[in-house]
Design a protein around this motif. Sequence first.
Motif, mmCIF file in Angstrom:
data_model
loop_
_atom_site.group_PDB
_atom_site.id
_atom_site.type_symbol
_atom_site.label_atom_id
_atom_site.label_comp_id
_atom_site.label_asym_id
_atom_site.label_seq_id
_atom_site.Cartn_x
_atom_site.Cartn_y
_atom_site.Cartn_z
ATOM 1 N N ILE A 65 -10.143 94.244 86.976
ATOM 2 C CA ILE A 65 -10.200 92.781 86.853
ATOM 3 C C ILE A 65 -8.870 92.163 87.261
ATOM 4 O O ILE A 65 -8.839 91.134 87.954
ATOM 5 N N LEU A 66 -7.774 92.787 86.864
ATOM 6 C CA LEU A 66 -6.457 92.281 87.281
ATOM 7 C C LEU A 66 -6.309 92.308 88.789
ATOM 8 O O LEU A 66 -5.756 91.375 89.381
ATOM 9 N N SER A 67 -6.797 93.358 89.438
ATOM 10 C CA SER A 67 -6.697 93.419 90.902
ATOM 11 C C SER A 67 -7.533 92.312 91.538
ATOM 12 O O SER A 67 -7.120 91.710 92.534
ATOM 13 N N LEU A 68 -8.713 92.036 90.970
ATOM 14 C CA LEU A 68 -9.539 90.941 91.476
ATOM 15 C C LEU A 68 -8.870 89.588 91.236
ATOM 16 O O LEU A 68 -8.966 88.682 92.067
ATOM 17 N N LEU A 69 -8.203 89.463 90.119
ATOM 18 C CA LEU A 69 -7.491 88.221 89.796
ATOM 19 C C LEU A 69 -6.350 87.980 90.782
ATOM 20 O O LEU A 69 -6.179 86.864 91.282
#
Length: 153
Positions: A65-69
């Motif tokens: 999720i952090l990478s997508l953010l």
Amino acid sequence: MHLIFEGSFLYLSTFGKSVNTSTGVFAEMWKEYTLADTRWGVADPTVVSLEILTVLGGVPLCWYILSLLVKNDPARHYWIVVLSVAELYGGWMTFCPEWLTGSPSLNTSNALFLWVYLVFMNSIWVVIPLWLMVDSYNHIAGSLRAAAKIKGN
């Protein structure tokens, strides 16, 4: 949070056998929490099972999720909902069986243990996922409504 704090609990409960028989900074932190909920000190199988899912499933999902953010990828909202549901389910499965059996492992006689350790610290894992789910719902629903409006025109 999941990797460091809950990961340390999982490590102590599997390789150290239990928090209560372990030493070190993280063991002492968890020993403090066991004053409010004794299950965390004795490697309760239900709690350990839920933490296996949290650490081995939740941590990689958080990183994803952090990478997508970072990429500003709107697909993150789907995964935020998935992770939030998992958080809520984990909290429910941690405490509901305890409540159904009369809360024998919870120390509610001390205000610090009840209101800070049990209510406040565990409410964080309810309030934040609910807030994130509402935010993601608004993004997802808004995008779908905008797409439907364009398609209808």
